[in-house]
Write an enzyme that holds these catalytic residues in place. Sequence first.
Site, PDB file in Angstrom:
ATOM      1  N   GLY A 251     -65.300 -11.000  77.563  1.00 29.91           N
ATOM      2  CA  GLY A 251     -65.888 -12.052  78.397  1.00 29.91           C
ATOM      3  C   GLY A 251     -65.928 -13.376  77.643  1.00 29.91           C
ATOM      4  O   GLY A 251     -65.226 -13.556  76.650  1.00 29.91           O
ATOM      5  N   PHE A 252     -66.774 -14.287  78.109  1.00 34.55           N
ATOM      6  CA  PHE A 252     -66.830 -15.613  77.491  1.00 34.55           C
ATOM      7  C   PHE A 252     -67.224 -15.543  76.018  1.00 34.55           C
ATOM      8  O   PHE A 252     -66.642 -16.225  75.177  1.00 34.55           O
ATOM      9  CB  PHE A 252     -67.821 -16.498  78.249  1.00 34.55           C
ATOM     10  CG  PHE A 252     -67.329 -16.896  79.599  1.00 34.55           C
ATOM     11  CD1 PHE A 252     -66.305 -17.823  79.732  1.00 34.55           C
ATOM     12  CD2 PHE A 252     -67.867 -16.331  80.748  1.00 34.55           C
ATOM     13  CE1 PHE A 252     -65.840 -18.200  80.980  1.00 34.55           C
ATOM     14  CE2 PHE A 252     -67.401 -16.702  82.001  1.00 34.55           C
ATOM     15  CZ  PHE A 252     -66.388 -17.627  82.124  1.00 34.55           C
ATOM     16  N   GLY A 253     -68.214 -14.696  75.680  1.00 33.41           N
ATOM     17  CA  GLY A 253     -68.685 -14.611  74.308  1.00 33.41           C
ATOM     18  C   GLY A 253     -67.638 -14.014  73.385  1.00 33.41           C
ATOM     19  O   GLY A 253     -67.290 -14.592  72.345  1.00 33.41           O
TER      20      GLY A 253
ATOM     21  N   ASP B 124     -74.781 -11.807  77.501  1.00 35.00           N
ATOM     22  CA  ASP B 124     -75.741 -11.231  78.450  1.00 35.00           C
ATOM     23  C   ASP B 124     -76.388  -9.939  77.968  1.00 35.00           C
ATOM     24  O   ASP B 124     -77.373  -9.487  78.550  1.00 35.00           O
ATOM     25  CB  ASP B 124     -75.055 -10.946  79.795  1.00 35.00           C
ATOM     26  CG  ASP B 124     -74.810 -12.215  80.587  1.00 35.00           C
ATOM     27  OD1 ASP B 124     -75.229 -13.289  80.108  1.00 35.00           O
ATOM     28  OD2 ASP B 124     -74.215 -12.125  81.665  1.00 35.00           O
TER      29      ASP B 124
ATOM     30  N   GLU C 170     -74.777 -19.225  96.734  1.00 32.61           N
ATOM     31  CA  GLU C 170     -73.361 -19.525  96.938  1.00 32.61           C
ATOM     32  C   GLU C 170     -72.756 -18.588  97.984  1.00 32.61           C
ATOM     33  O   GLU C 170     -72.012 -19.023  98.874  1.00 32.61           O
ATOM     34  CB  GLU C 170     -72.614 -19.422  95.603  1.00 32.61           C
ATOM     35  CG  GLU C 170     -72.872 -20.644  94.720  1.00 32.61           C
ATOM     36  CD  GLU C 170     -72.635 -20.420  93.232  1.00 32.61           C
ATOM     37  OE1 GLU C 170     -72.571 -19.254  92.799  1.00 32.61           O
ATOM     38  OE2 GLU C 170     -72.535 -21.418  92.508  1.00 32.61           O
TER      39      GLU C 170
ATOM     40  N   GLY D 251     -65.713  -6.403  74.218  1.00 32.53           N
ATOM     41  CA  GLY D 251     -66.010  -7.233  75.387  1.00 32.53           C
ATOM     42  C   GLY D 251     -65.184  -8.496  75.402  1.00 32.53           C
ATOM     43  O   GLY D 251     -65.303  -9.332  74.514  1.00 32.53           O
TER      44      GLY D 251
ATOM     45  N   VAL E  86     -65.749   1.781  75.259  1.00 36.82           N
ATOM     46  CA  VAL E  86     -66.626   2.097  74.133  1.00 36.82           C
ATOM     47  C   VAL E  86     -67.804   2.897  74.665  1.00 36.82           C
ATOM     48  O   VAL E  86     -68.400   2.543  75.683  1.00 36.82           O
ATOM     49  CB  VAL E  86     -67.096   0.809  73.440  1.00 36.82           C
ATOM     50  CG1 VAL E  86     -68.184   1.110  72.400  1.00 36.82           C
ATOM     51  CG2 VAL E  86     -65.920   0.098  72.786  1.00 36.82           C
TER      52      VAL E  86
END
Lengths: 420, 420
Positions: B12-14, B299, B170, B10, B78
């Site tokens: 992403g941010f993590g 998440d 938004e 992954g 994966v």
Amino acid sequence: MQDHRVVVVGGGFGGVQVVNDLKGAPVRITMIDRRNHHLFQPLLYQVATTLLATSEIAWPIRNFFRDRPEVTTLLAEVVGVDSEAHQVLLKNGQRIPYDTLVLATGATHAYFGHDEWEPVAPGLKTLEDATTIRRRVLLAFEQAEMETDPAIREALLTFVIVGAGPTGVELAGIISELARTTLPKEFRNIDTSKAKIILVEAGPRVLAAFAEDLSDYARRELESHGVALRFGKPVTSCTAQGVTIGDVFVPCRTIVWAAGVEASPAAKWLDIPADRAGRAVVDKDLRAPGKGDVFVIGDTAAVMRDDGSPVPGIAPAAKQQGAYVAKVIKAKLAGKPTPGPFHYRHQGSLATIGKSAAIIDFGWLKLRGWLAWWVWGLAHIYFLIGVRWRIAVAWSWLWIYISRQHSARLITQKETMREE
Amino acid sequence: MQDHRVVVVGGGFGGVQVVNDLKGAPVRITMIDRRNHHLFQPLLYQVATTLLATSEIAWPIRNFFRDRPEVTTLLAEVVGVDSEAHQVLLKNGQRIPYDTLVLATGATHAYFGHDEWEPVAPGLKTLEDATTIRRRVLLAFEQAEMETDPAIREALLTFVIVGAGPTGVELAGIISELARTTLPKEFRNIDTSKAKIILVEAGPRVLAAFAEDLSDYARRELESHGVALRFGKPVTSCTAQGVTIGDVFVPCRTIVWAAGVEASPAAKWLDIPADRAGRAVVDKDLRAPGKGDVFVIGDTAAVMRDDGSPVPGIAPAAKQQGAYVAKVIKAKLAGKPTPGPFHYRHQGSLATIGKSAAIIDFGWLKLRGWLAWWVWGLAHIYFLIGVRWRIAVAWSWLWIYISRQHSARLITQKETMREE
């Protein structure tokens, strides 16, 4: 008296020019295009090769005419013309009436009777074509990084571009740059700088529209950028496994088609003669023969220069034709005599090969090398519509020039072909 | 001794934070993602609403690690984990061995058992989701301009957003702005400012994570932007004809789903307990229970704050978890004692409603209005990775602020649903 109704089909360079130049005339205009955006096609190859983002070279057509209440823009597909009834036929069944019709519907790529090659050898005419090519080129490197079979890996790292006109040369030059400059440090299992970029041309030289010495310079530049050239043999087969050049099979997984062009079916809609590429043969004032209220311009029209050679299928030619047609319409509405026949003024030919290499032929001036490259860049920024995009593109290019990093390297959308 | 093998799934941010913070550690890292790009998800709604271009909020993951030869990036999907054999299973059959595994595979949108709603009510998690929503919103206006039946036209000009969390608010705010500010001058047959934007929330208020006075301000701002709010009733049906709220049917052609979230199947891969949303329940040090060499973050993990409330699914939380895991791995490799349990530090909550309206809750400071909007904008520009994109986004926003023109209004790809 009602305003004269002008219908323009096609929001490319020619069609937009007609509408722009009819400003102030006593007309109501309907602009019809099946896409919502005008495309700055001369830079489309830069989207295909990760230099620019899609929205840097495309703009909503209706936005151009926001301050022109007499202009209505429709997103719709034209499927025919009823020239008896003076109506344009839309795919949804609606009919749009006109007093004057301008067909500026452009051209698409052609496979010389081998339409079955399209899925494996996409051409480059729309934004989707560009993102498809971008995705395939980037996926080939990604898959090569994962691949354990050396033969498949080599096929993945072989890129074949068919056709050595400006688009083919530009694509080959930048894909080579991508492989040799941008990507090498990012892969661990493959050496991207060993990727083979092969440019295939059935004729004897690259950029045949240019003078021979410029063409020769372009060839040397391509070779020094690591592009392999194959002249004199046509492509005889394209499959998912590779391409056959003459009778030699080259295994590869990425083919880009930059060879043939076919006009949109404007001539068929009007039932008038067309040339071999499907372009409507028009009168000297760009009218469809026998139909005084229909004009055909741009890539879908066969227009001759004064010396009998064809007007090239480039943006300035389409714009000149659009401006001419607007002048003819305005003269007619003002009760003035019709201007003389259309004359094409060739302002010059430009092509880039890669970073810091370009050729320019203004007739009175021939340029090549880094100076030509800067002139090319400034000219293209100048011709981009709208202040915002000029600055945005200038900034993107400047950044790439300094950082040597391509910015728009996104793989998006599902690619069924490549999913095993 | 061989370097310790860390596999991060992954980008992403993590996941990116883990790799960044392992710089200098004696490890070999494999970063696996099924997309080639890291996505700045907090701004994804701006792509969906034509404010930003795709490449302004997404970057090739492998580009982040170009100067880290110990990091290999793989574009691969994966499909499982063999924790006995210490291997990650890829869709193509390959197995990637690990000594330490970090699963940071994120979440997707959920339809509470109504997956059949997805085709008509797309969520917003990927770049394709964003361009799909953008295409549908823009196509609705285009088709309304062509439509002669007033009932269909009204349905085309009705936009329903389900869920009044930050994304829903938004989206509603900007679609309203698009209809009321950007588009009105461009259409001739419809008044885009009469478009209905309906925000549906099953709960009693918008932005429930914020203090009640800020939530109340957001509601008033949305209403003054022309957004209609429907509270207290869930959506019970979504079709191509419209949406049913409680038992009231609202004809509309565009539905956007911003209501539910479901974790990726990391818990299933590991065969460990998950919470109701599918998030893996992890130990206090973010390890999978009973599997000391596997961490789950972001998440896809259910992590609790010290007060027992869940850590929110936002970028700063994922980054803190990534940084913590890198610290744990480094401590272990250095033979130092393991740091204490993970503590989440909430830095604040931010949400925008539209131009010049936002709310910020730092705990010690609550802000709303134009000042909050500027703080929000500067914070997001600051957190964008890389100088180029910061400047590019700042420039895009500044241009929109001055010109009131949205830039990325492209309709691309085929939309089968809408082709009749």
